[in-house]
Scaffold this motif. Structure first.
Motif, PDB file in Angstrom:
ATOM      1  N   UNK A  47       0.874  -1.161   0.000  1.00  0.00           N
ATOM      2  CA  UNK A  47       0.000   0.000   0.000  1.00  0.00           C
ATOM      3  C   UNK A  47       0.912   1.212   0.000  1.00  0.00           C
ATOM      4  N   UNK A  48       0.396   2.324  -0.354  1.00  0.00           N
ATOM      5  CA  UNK A  48       1.243   3.505  -0.415  1.00  0.00           C
ATOM      6  C   UNK A  48       1.959   3.618  -1.747  1.00  0.00           C
ATOM      7  N   UNK A  49       3.263   3.903  -1.693  1.00  0.00           N
ATOM      8  CA  UNK A  49       4.043   4.215  -2.887  1.00  0.00           C
ATOM      9  C   UNK A  49       4.379   3.017  -3.761  1.00  0.00           C
ATOM     10  N   UNK A  50       4.430   1.825  -3.196  1.00  0.00           N
ATOM     11  CA  UNK A  50       4.811   0.641  -3.968  1.00  0.00           C
ATOM     12  C   UNK A  50       3.808  -0.480  -3.720  1.00  0.00           C
ATOM     13  N   UNK A  51       3.314  -1.049  -4.818  1.00  0.00           N
ATOM     14  CA  UNK A  51       2.437  -2.219  -4.757  1.00  0.00           C
ATOM     15  C   UNK A  51       2.968  -3.226  -5.764  1.00  0.00           C
ATOM     16  N   UNK A  52       2.854  -4.508  -5.426  1.00  0.00           N
ATOM     17  CA  UNK A  52       3.340  -5.568  -6.301  1.00  0.00           C
ATOM     18  C   UNK A  52       2.257  -6.628  -6.401  1.00  0.00           C
ATOM     19  N   UNK A  53       2.099  -7.164  -7.621  1.00  0.00           N
ATOM     20  CA  UNK A  53       1.124  -8.233  -7.826  1.00  0.00           C
ATOM     21  C   UNK A  53       1.534  -9.062  -9.040  1.00  0.00           C
ATOM     22  N   UNK A  54       1.042 -10.302  -9.093  1.00  0.00           N
ATOM     23  CA  UNK A  54       1.313 -11.098 -10.289  1.00  0.00           C
ATOM     24  C   UNK A  54       0.600 -10.477 -11.484  1.00  0.00           C
ATOM     25  N   UNK A  55       1.217 -10.597 -12.636  1.00  0.00           N
ATOM     26  CA  UNK A  55       0.607 -10.086 -13.851  1.00  0.00           C
ATOM     27  C   UNK A  55       0.311 -11.216 -14.811  1.00  0.00           C
ATOM     28  N   UNK A  56      -0.134 -10.878 -16.000  1.00  0.00           N
ATOM     29  CA  UNK A  56      -0.433 -11.908 -16.997  1.00  0.00           C
ATOM     30  C   UNK A  56       0.849 -12.508 -17.576  1.00  0.00           C
ATOM     31  N   UNK A  57       0.754 -13.736 -18.022  1.00  0.00           N
ATOM     32  CA  UNK A  57       1.811 -14.395 -18.797  1.00  0.00           C
ATOM     33  C   UNK A  57       3.188 -14.341 -18.144  1.00  0.00           C
ATOM     34  N   UNK A  58       3.269 -14.711 -16.866  1.00  0.00           N
ATOM     35  CA  UNK A  58       4.575 -14.793 -16.220  1.00  0.00           C
ATOM     36  C   UNK A  58       5.224 -13.461 -15.927  1.00  0.00           C
ATOM     37  N   UNK A  59       4.439 -12.460 -15.660  1.00  0.00           N
ATOM     38  CA  UNK A  59       4.962 -11.131 -15.346  1.00  0.00           C
ATOM     39  C   UNK A  59       4.684 -10.793 -13.886  1.00  0.00           C
ATOM     40  N   UNK A  60       5.496  -9.883 -13.348  1.00  0.00           N
ATOM     41  CA  UNK A  60       5.256  -9.288 -12.035  1.00  0.00           C
ATOM     42  C   UNK A  60       4.992  -7.807 -12.288  1.00  0.00           C
TER      43      UNK A  60
END
Length: 140
Positions: free
Chosen positions: A74-87
């Motif tokens: 939360x805040x300035x940086x968020x990370x999540x899995x993306x499509x087709x083997x991406x972050x």
């Protein structure tokens, strides 16, 4: 003894005008900052920046690790899995924000390197609190 690792990683900006154009960035880890990962972007060289100038975003190494598996942050940086083997990494600052897509296999390889240098749970053993305090007192 190796104290840092740097992994080149081509990233894209899916919400930009050129979403498929890769930019060669770097994921960096230094054992002297054991809780942090850095995503470094090159700057166009000029007289005021020099050849090796970079914009660096520092955020939790654990955030990057957990974000490969599910949405975190939360805040300035968020990370999540993306499509087709991406972050997908969302970076926000006072001037705006950007969504960055990085190959999951390269992110995983970087994290493996960093956890080899500083295993999860041993980060506090790599902190030099006395040196950090001395730097703070010297600038105060």
């Amino acid at each position: 003894m190796q104290l840092s690792t740097v992994r080149p990683v081509p990233v894209t900006f899916p919400e930009s005008a050129a979403p498929d154009v890769p930019v060669e960035a770097e994921l960096r880890f230094d054992a002297s900052l054991p809780y942090a990962a850095c995503l470094a972007f090159p700057l166009t060289p000029c007289q005021c920046t020099g050849e090796a100038a970079r914009v660096c975003w520092y955020f939790s190494r654990e955030l990057l690790n957990e974000g490969r598996l599910g949405p975190v942050g939360n805040g300035d940086v968020k990370v999540r899995p993306g499509p087709a083997g991406e972050v997908l990494i969302t970076l926000r600052g006072p001037g705006g924000g950007s969504l960055v897509s990085a190959p999951e296999d390269l992110v995983t390889a970087f994290l493996s390197d960093s956890f080899t240098l500083v295993p999860a749970g041993s980060e506090s053993e790599h902190l030099d609190v006395d040196a950090a305090l001395a730097r703070l007192l010297a600038t105060g």
